[in-house]
Scaffold this active site. Structure first.
Site, short mmCIF file in Angstrom:
data_model
loop_
_atom_site.label_atom_id
_atom_site.label_comp_id
_atom_site.label_asym_id
_atom_site.label_seq_id
_atom_site.Cartn_x
_atom_site.Cartn_y
_atom_site.Cartn_z
N HIS A 78 0.44 -3.24 -0.73
CA HIS A 78 -0.56 -2.46 -1.47
C HIS A 78 -1.92 -2.72 -0.86
O HIS A 78 -2.28 -3.88 -0.61
CB HIS A 78 -0.60 -2.87 -2.95
N TYR A 102 -9.59 2.75 -2.22
CA TYR A 102 -8.74 2.73 -1.01
C TYR A 102 -9.52 2.86 0.30
O TYR A 102 -8.91 2.83 1.37
CB TYR A 102 -7.69 3.84 -1.09
#
Ligand code: DQA
Length: 148
Positions: free
Chosen positions: A101, A22
């Site tokens: 996402h 991430y």
């Protein structure tokens, strides 16, 4: 245009958790990046994060009943893969919702390949890091300004 960005479960730890997946930017930094992008051609952008499924449903209801939003970006985190409650909340509201996402969920574990939200969302963006939110806003803008 008035947009709402909702981040769900564990997204508050963005920048700290699984940095290889991430990245190192915090959610606050990502939100600032989105806000800066929105400064051109967007009247208002609001941000909300919760780790609690029912609170995300409440926020979707509230956005519809009282918010006056033109569109919503939703990164529901892991709830994406199994929350029928959030799916029903999206289906219940008459505002376009884009599923977002940061990672490419289809290049990851099998359980992430299923989304119970996609079918009730306007579209899905996955795999572009913080850029997934920007791509989602571009898509929403296309849908909202299309005159045909
Ligand atoms: C995520 C992908 C989900 O599978 C995961 O559970 C997350 C984050 C993403 O932004 O890539 O928490 O939604």
């Amino acid at each position: 245009m008035k947009f709402l960005i909702i981040n769900g479960v564990n997204l508050n730890l963005t920048g700290k958790r699984e940095q290889n997946v991430y990245g190192t930017n915090t959610l606050e930094e990502i939100n600032a990046y989105i806000k800066a992008y929105c400064e051109v051609g967007c009247d208002q952008v609001d941000f909300y994060q919760s780790n609690i499924e029912g609170e995300i449903c409440n926020k979707l209801h509230e956005a519809y009943l009282n918010g006056g939003y033109d569109g919503i970006l939703l990164n529901a985190g892991a709830y994406t893969h199994y929350s029928y409650a959030i799916r029903d909340a999206i289906a219940a509201i008459d505002i376009p919702v884009v599923e977002v996402h940061m990672s490419n969920v289809h290049a990851r574990e099998e359980f992430r390949h299923t989304s119970v939200l996609s079918a009730v969302c306007k579209g899905t963006v996955s795999g572009f890091g913080a850029g997934s939110y920007i791509a989602g806003l571009v898509g929403l803008n296309e849908v909202l300004t299309k005159t045909e």
